[in-house]
Write a protein that holds these residues in place. Structure first.
Motif, PDB file in Angstrom:
ATOM      1  N   ARG A 239     -17.086  48.966 -35.545  1.00 41.79           N
ATOM      2  CA  ARG A 239     -16.144  48.653 -36.632  1.00 41.79           C
ATOM      3  C   ARG A 239     -15.799  49.877 -37.473  1.00 41.79           C
ATOM      4  O   ARG A 239     -14.620  50.198 -37.626  1.00 41.79           O
ATOM      5  CB  ARG A 239     -16.714  47.564 -37.546  1.00 41.79           C
ATOM      6  CG  ARG A 239     -16.408  46.179 -37.204  1.00 41.79           C
ATOM      7  CD  ARG A 239     -14.916  45.884 -37.151  1.00 41.79           C
ATOM      8  NE  ARG A 239     -14.678  45.135 -35.930  1.00 41.79           N
ATOM      9  CZ  ARG A 239     -13.672  45.293 -35.121  1.00 41.79           C
ATOM     10  NH1 ARG A 239     -12.738  46.154 -35.382  1.00 41.79           N
ATOM     11  NH2 ARG A 239     -13.553  44.591 -34.027  1.00 41.79           N
ATOM     12  N   PRO A 240     -16.781  50.574 -38.059  1.00 40.65           N
ATOM     13  CA  PRO A 240     -16.420  51.735 -38.888  1.00 40.65           C
ATOM     14  C   PRO A 240     -15.699  52.835 -38.106  1.00 40.65           C
ATOM     15  O   PRO A 240     -14.786  53.474 -38.629  1.00 40.65           O
ATOM     16  CB  PRO A 240     -17.767  52.247 -39.408  1.00 40.65           C
ATOM     17  CG  PRO A 240     -18.735  51.147 -39.214  1.00 40.65           C
ATOM     18  CD  PRO A 240     -18.211  50.308 -38.106  1.00 40.65           C
ATOM     19  N   VAL A 241     -16.086  53.014 -36.849  1.00 42.65           N
ATOM     20  CA  VAL A 241     -15.443  54.062 -36.041  1.00 42.65           C
ATOM     21  C   VAL A 241     -14.023  53.641 -35.685  1.00 42.65           C
ATOM     22  O   VAL A 241     -13.095  54.449 -35.749  1.00 42.65           O
ATOM     23  CB  VAL A 241     -16.279  54.364 -34.773  1.00 42.65           C
ATOM     24  CG1 VAL A 241     -15.544  55.320 -33.849  1.00 42.65           C
ATOM     25  CG2 VAL A 241     -17.633  54.933 -35.159  1.00 42.65           C
ATOM     26  N   SER A 242     -13.818  52.389 -35.331  1.00 42.26           N
ATOM     27  CA  SER A 242     -12.477  51.896 -34.972  1.00 42.26           C
ATOM     28  C   SER A 242     -11.513  51.986 -36.151  1.00 42.26           C
ATOM     29  O   SER A 242     -10.327  52.246 -35.964  1.00 42.26           O
ATOM     30  CB  SER A 242     -12.526  50.442 -34.513  1.00 42.26           C
ATOM     31  OG  SER A 242     -13.366  50.278 -33.435  1.00 42.26           O
ATOM     32  N   ASP A 243     -12.046  51.754 -37.353  1.00 35.93           N
ATOM     33  CA  ASP A 243     -11.186  51.828 -38.538  1.00 35.93           C
ATOM     34  C   ASP A 243     -10.694  53.249 -38.781  1.00 35.93           C
ATOM     35  O   ASP A 243      -9.597  53.454 -39.281  1.00 35.93           O
ATOM     36  CB  ASP A 243     -11.945  51.330 -39.772  1.00 35.93           C
ATOM     37  CG  ASP A 243     -12.247  49.837 -39.694  1.00 35.93           C
ATOM     38  OD1 ASP A 243     -11.580  49.139 -38.889  1.00 35.93           O
ATOM     39  OD2 ASP A 243     -13.144  49.373 -40.427  1.00 35.93           O
ATOM     40  N   ARG A 244     -11.498  54.228 -38.416  1.00 31.64           N
ATOM     41  CA  ARG A 244     -11.128  55.637 -38.657  1.00 31.64           C
ATOM     42  C   ARG A 244     -10.367  56.257 -37.490  1.00 31.64           C
ATOM     43  O   ARG A 244      -9.588  57.181 -37.687  1.00 31.64           O
ATOM     44  CB  ARG A 244     -12.397  56.450 -38.924  1.00 31.64           C
ATOM     45  CG  ARG A 244     -13.017  56.125 -40.252  1.00 31.64           C
ATOM     46  CD  ARG A 244     -14.161  57.057 -40.564  1.00 31.64           C
ATOM     47  NE  ARG A 244     -14.721  56.772 -41.861  1.00 31.64           N
ATOM     48  CZ  ARG A 244     -15.818  56.072 -42.064  1.00 31.64           C
ATOM     49  NH1 ARG A 244     -16.488  55.576 -41.043  1.00 31.64           N
ATOM     50  NH2 ARG A 244     -16.259  55.854 -43.280  1.00 31.64           N
ATOM     51  N   VAL A 245     -10.630  55.796 -36.283  1.00 26.04           N
ATOM     52  CA  VAL A 245      -9.995  56.362 -35.090  1.00 26.04           C
ATOM     53  C   VAL A 245      -8.993  55.343 -34.562  1.00 26.04           C
ATOM     54  O   VAL A 245      -9.375  54.320 -33.990  1.00 26.04           O
ATOM     55  CB  VAL A 245     -11.050  56.708 -34.001  1.00 26.04           C
ATOM     56  CG1 VAL A 245     -10.368  57.285 -32.773  1.00 26.04           C
ATOM     57  CG2 VAL A 245     -12.094  57.659 -34.555  1.00 26.04           C
ATOM     58  N   GLY A 246      -7.744  55.637 -34.739  1.00 26.85           N
ATOM     59  CA  GLY A 246      -6.694  54.697 -34.360  1.00 26.85           C
ATOM     60  C   GLY A 246      -6.518  54.521 -32.861  1.00 26.85           C
ATOM     61  O   GLY A 246      -5.984  53.520 -32.413  1.00 26.85           O
TER      62      GLY A 246
END
Length: 177
Positions: free
Chosen positions: A39-46
């Motif tokens: 979740r946190p990575v997906s939010d930052r990496v489009g």
């Protein structure tokens, strides 16, 4: 290629190929565990997929492909970096020993966490390994050193031949024509 590289690379890659196949085949089993990191990575990496299952499957595919490349010696430095990039979130998601209450589970998760750190160290060493061939930096430094040495030799030979030539020219200038 040395015998150690021929044996070591497939051994290092085996865990990633097996784990990657599991992630590709059964992402639903791993998605709940991976959710806290994805979740946190997906939010930052489009560029990453929205669903956690798709990210798990993508990570598994990278592990299988890079693991196979590392095992066969194809682009070993690049494949080791790709495996290292997938290992960090996998370790953070799957082996959170600091959250375990049961002492035996905590010890087990700590062992797996440290095992993954050891594999990360092996991957980083592999990513730095030039396979006994000099790196581009080494080649550049030595080429520059060789050019400087050759320039000094040329300068010395020009000086050595210019003095006698100047002396001959001086004598010729004094001779009647």
């Amino acid at each position: 290629m040395s015998v150690l590289r021929m044996v070591g690379r497939p051994l290092l890659a085996s865990m990633f190929v097996a784990g990657g196949l599991h992630s590709v085949r059964r992402p639903k089993e791993l998605a709940p565990i991976a959710e806290s990191v994805v979740r946190p990575v997906s939010d930052r990496v489009g560029a990453l997929p929205e669903r956690t299952e798709q990210v798990v499957r993508l990570s598994g595919a990278v592990q299988v492909a890079a693991g196979a490349m590392l095992a066969t010696g194809r682009l070993p430095r690049l494949s080791a970096l790709a495996l290292a990039a997938t290992l960090v979130p996998t370790t953070l998601a799957g082996h959170r020993f600091w959250e375990e209450d049961d002492p035996s589970q905590r010890a087990q998760q700590r062992i797996h966490f440290l095992k993954n750190l050891s594999m990360l160290g092996g991957l980083l060493i592999t990513a730095d390994d030039t396979g006994a061939a000099p790196s581009l930096l080494w080649r550049g430094r030595h080429a520059a050193r060789d050019l400087r040495r050759e320039a000094r030799l040329v300068r010395r030979s020009v000086r050595a031949t210019s003095r006698p030539a100047a002396a001959v020219a001086g004598v010729r200038a004094k001779l009647p024509v």
